[in-house]
Design an enzyme around this catalytic site. Structure first.
Site, PDB file in Angstrom:
ATOM      1  N   ARG A 237       0.871  -1.167   0.000  1.00 52.71           N
ATOM      2  CA  ARG A 237       0.000   0.000   0.000  1.00 52.71           C
ATOM      3  C   ARG A 237       0.910   1.219   0.000  1.00 52.71           C
ATOM      4  O   ARG A 237       1.994   1.208   0.604  1.00 52.71           O
ATOM      5  CB  ARG A 237      -0.916   0.029   1.237  1.00 52.71           C
ATOM      6  N   GLU A 266      -3.061   7.727  -3.823  1.00 51.37           N
ATOM      7  CA  GLU A 266      -3.529   7.117  -5.058  1.00 51.37           C
ATOM      8  C   GLU A 266      -4.902   7.643  -5.458  1.00 51.37           C
ATOM      9  O   GLU A 266      -5.758   7.748  -4.576  1.00 51.37           O
ATOM     10  CB  GLU A 266      -3.616   5.605  -4.788  1.00 51.37           C
ATOM     11  N   HIS A 284      -1.380   0.359  -9.999  1.00 51.48           N
ATOM     12  CA  HIS A 284      -1.996  -0.633  -9.110  1.00 51.48           C
ATOM     13  C   HIS A 284      -2.494  -1.848  -9.911  1.00 51.48           C
ATOM     14  O   HIS A 284      -3.687  -2.167  -9.909  1.00 51.48           O
ATOM     15  CB  HIS A 284      -3.140  -0.001  -8.300  1.00 51.48           C
TER      16      HIS A 284
HETATM   17  N1  LIG Z   1      -0.644  -4.132  -5.475  1.00 47.30           N
HETATM   18  C1  LIG Z   1      -1.735  -4.863  -5.442  1.00 47.30           C
HETATM   19  O1  LIG Z   1      -2.542  -4.878  -6.369  1.00 47.30           O
HETATM   20  C2  LIG Z   1      -2.010  -5.726  -4.256  1.00 47.30           C
HETATM   21  C3  LIG Z   1      -1.589  -5.369  -3.005  1.00 47.30           C
HETATM   22  N2  LIG Z   1      -1.856  -6.170  -1.938  1.00 47.30           N
HETATM   23  C4  LIG Z   1      -1.384  -5.768  -0.614  1.00 47.30           C
HETATM   24  O2  LIG Z   1      -0.540  -6.799  -0.113  1.00 47.30           O
HETATM   25  C5  LIG Z   1      -0.838  -6.984   1.259  1.00 47.30           C
HETATM   26  C6  LIG Z   1      -0.364  -8.343   1.724  1.00 47.30           C
HETATM   27  O3  LIG Z   1      -1.221  -9.352   1.251  1.00 47.30           O
HETATM   28  P1  LIG Z   1      -1.047 -10.873   1.767  1.00 47.30           P
HETATM   29  O4  LIG Z   1       0.349 -11.331   1.566  1.00 47.30           O
HETATM   30  O5  LIG Z   1      -2.152 -11.654   1.189  1.00 47.30           O
HETATM   31  O6  LIG Z   1      -1.292 -10.663   3.335  1.00 47.30           O
HETATM   32  P2  LIG Z   1      -0.743 -11.533   4.541  1.00 47.30           P
HETATM   33  O7  LIG Z   1      -1.552 -11.145   5.712  1.00 47.30           O
HETATM   34  O8  LIG Z   1      -0.676 -12.966   4.140  1.00 47.30           O
HETATM   35  O9  LIG Z   1       0.771 -11.024   4.702  1.00 47.30           O
HETATM   36  C7  LIG Z   1       1.154  -9.848   5.341  1.00 47.30           C
HETATM   37  C8  LIG Z   1       2.345 -10.176   6.228  1.00 47.30           C
HETATM   38  O10 LIG Z   1       2.882  -8.963   6.744  1.00 47.30           O
HETATM   39  C9  LIG Z   1       3.258  -9.201   8.093  1.00 47.30           C
HETATM   40  N3  LIG Z   1       3.348  -7.927   8.798  1.00 47.30           N
HETATM   41  C10 LIG Z   1       2.347  -7.133   9.246  1.00 47.30           C
HETATM   42  N4  LIG Z   1       2.849  -6.035   9.832  1.00 47.30           N
HETATM   43  C11 LIG Z   1       4.195  -6.133   9.758  1.00 47.30           C
HETATM   44  C12 LIG Z   1       5.273  -5.320  10.192  1.00 47.30           C
HETATM   45  N5  LIG Z   1       5.047  -4.168  10.839  1.00 47.30           N
HETATM   46  N6  LIG Z   1       6.536  -5.729   9.926  1.00 47.30           N
HETATM   47  C13 LIG Z   1       6.775  -6.887   9.294  1.00 47.30           C
HETATM   48  N7  LIG Z   1       5.794  -7.719   8.864  1.00 47.30           N
HETATM   49  C14 LIG Z   1       4.519  -7.342   9.108  1.00 47.30           C
HETATM   50  C15 LIG Z   1       2.162 -10.125   8.620  1.00 47.30           C
HETATM   51  O11 LIG Z   1       2.572 -10.805   9.787  1.00 47.30           O
HETATM   52  C16 LIG Z   1       1.986 -11.057   7.426  1.00 47.30           C
HETATM   53  O12 LIG Z   1       2.888 -12.139   7.500  1.00 47.30           O
HETATM   54  C17 LIG Z   1      -2.342  -6.726   1.347  1.00 47.30           C
HETATM   55  O13 LIG Z   1      -2.733  -6.385   2.658  1.00 47.30           O
HETATM   56  C18 LIG Z   1      -2.550  -5.610   0.356  1.00 47.30           C
HETATM   57  O14 LIG Z   1      -2.477  -4.365   0.995  1.00 47.30           O
HETATM   58  C19 LIG Z   1      -2.541  -7.343  -2.077  1.00 47.30           C
HETATM   59  C20 LIG Z   1      -2.997  -7.738  -3.302  1.00 47.30           C
HETATM   60  C21 LIG Z   1      -2.791  -6.946  -4.497  1.00 47.30           C
HETATM   61  O1  LIG Z   2      -4.751  -4.250  -3.807  1.00 45.04           O
HETATM   62  C1  LIG Z   2      -5.451  -5.205  -3.963  1.00 45.04           C
HETATM   63  C2  LIG Z   2      -5.903  -6.055  -2.915  1.00 45.04           C
HETATM   64  O2  LIG Z   2      -6.462  -7.132  -3.206  1.00 45.04           O
HETATM   65  O3  LIG Z   2      -5.730  -5.693  -1.733  1.00 45.04           O
END
Ligand SMILES: NC(=O)C1=CN([C@@H]2O[C@H](COP(=O)(O)OP(=O)(O)OC[C@H]3O[C@@H](n4cnc5c(N)ncnc54)[C@H](O)[C@@H]3O)[C@@H](O)[C@H]2O)C=CC1
Ligand SMILES: O=CC(=O)O
Length: 317
Positions: A237, A266, A284
């Protein structure tokens, strides 16, 4: 039949699945919901399928006395645009779409890593400008990604998918930062802070959730630690990075470049970033493939149907 409000047009397959089970209204606009639209959605519908940038803040929930809506099924894994505590306080459950987004988002991280280290955006612009004078041994030399050190900030689903691609595909060593060390398939090195991680790697990739806890996690200190030969890639993000600090670091040569899929305000992208050749900017695109958006939609559908049938939600947040 429950009354469902869908806040944006979705792939046909998803809308067809929803139409079979719900009395559905689809908002035709591609823009985020306005405040009054959000309060009306909570008052007038049993369930809402919302998505990124529909800012369901505490103010929205406070403005509705006893919402009729009992479930916000978010289309997307990131839910930092929803105040989940306020939703809970108002009796509204929230779900998201994890898993469906993982591989596509990891692929976009790899796209950005390759584009920024191998100067692909800059090269494409050169060809299109007509200014390319032909191959020569010292033309547009970038960084060779193979064998370099990868740093993952946020070793969750997407972080691990990026690590697998980089380790098995590019022979990179994997470093990461998380609150506690994690079991991983490949050999990894754990770091206790973002700055320590940045100092140990050539490319730092951000894959943490957005929100108050991670806001500006990447600041001047982290960028300085990454160093003049280091690259930053953000698919998480926008506000995980202090964008002003990033611009200052690029201008001072404190880092070598950045690949960004997300931005602090954004869709506004600072002119100074747009003007720089050492930055790759994507709009994005993390999950932007039809089958992925269909899969995300079908996860939201599963959650909505589970709710309608009084079953346990599949992906509560
Ligand atoms: N660019 C895009 O289109 C997309 C962006 N995203 C973003 O990616 C993020 C992650 O998605 P997932 O991997 O599915 O989530 P997830 O919950 O599986 O992974 C996030 C990880 O970050 C860790 N974490 C949280 N706070 C932290 C900190 N302060 N320091 C270190 N590690 C920390 C958590 O423990 C977890 O292991 C989503 O929340 C979303 O914001 C997701 C999908 C698409
Ligand atoms: O940014 C996309 C999402 O699935 O979160």
């Amino acid at each position: 039949m429950l009354k469902l409000f869908v806040t944006r047009p979705l792939p046909e397959k998803v809308l067809d699945a929803l139409a079979e089970r719900f009395e559905m209204t689809v908002r035709p606009s591609e823009l985020p919901m306005e405040f009054d639209e959000m309060t009306a959605s909570l008052s007038d519908y049993d369930v809402v399928l919302s998505t990124l940038r529909d800012l369901y803040s505490a103010k929205v929930f406070d403005a509705v006395d006893k919402p009729r809506c009992k479930l916000l099924a978010n289309f997307g894994v990131g839910f930092n645009h929803i105040d989940v505590a306020a939703a809970k306080g108002a009796g509204v459950l929230v779900t998201n779409t994890p898993g469906a987004v993982t591989d596509a988002t990891a692929d976009i991280a790899l796209t950005l890593m390759l584009m920024v280290t191998r100067r692909a955006g800059e090269g494409e612009r050169l060809v299109r400008s007509g200014g390319w004078t032909g191959w020569h041994p010292t033309q547009m030399l970038g960084m060779h990604l193979t064998g370099k050190r990868l740093g993952i900030l946020g070793m969750g689903r997407i972080g691990q998918a990026i690590a697998r691609r980089c380790h098995y595909g590019f022979d990179m060593t994997v470093h990461y930062c998380s609150r506690t060390p994690k079991e991983a398939v490949m050999e990894t090195s754990w770091h206790k802070s973002a700055a320590e991680l940045a100092a140990a790697v050539d490319v730092l990739v951000l894959a943490v959730p957005g929100g108050a806890e991670t806001r500006h996690l990447v600041d001047t200190e982290v960028l300085k630690a990454l160093g003049p030969d280091g690259y930053l890639v953000n698919i998480a993000r926008g506000d995980v990075v202090d964008e002003a600090a990033l611009i200052a670091a690029l201008e001072a040569g404190d880092i070598a470049g950045a690949g960004l899929d997300v931005y602090e305000n954004e869709p506004a992208v600072p002119e100074t970033l747009m003007a720089r050749s050492d930055v790759v900017l994507l709009p994005h695109l993390g999950t932007a493939a039809l089958e992925v958006r269909e899969a995300m939609g079908m996860v939201a559908v599963e959650n909505l149907i589970a709710f309608a049938e009084g079953r346990e939600l599949v992906n509560p947040v």
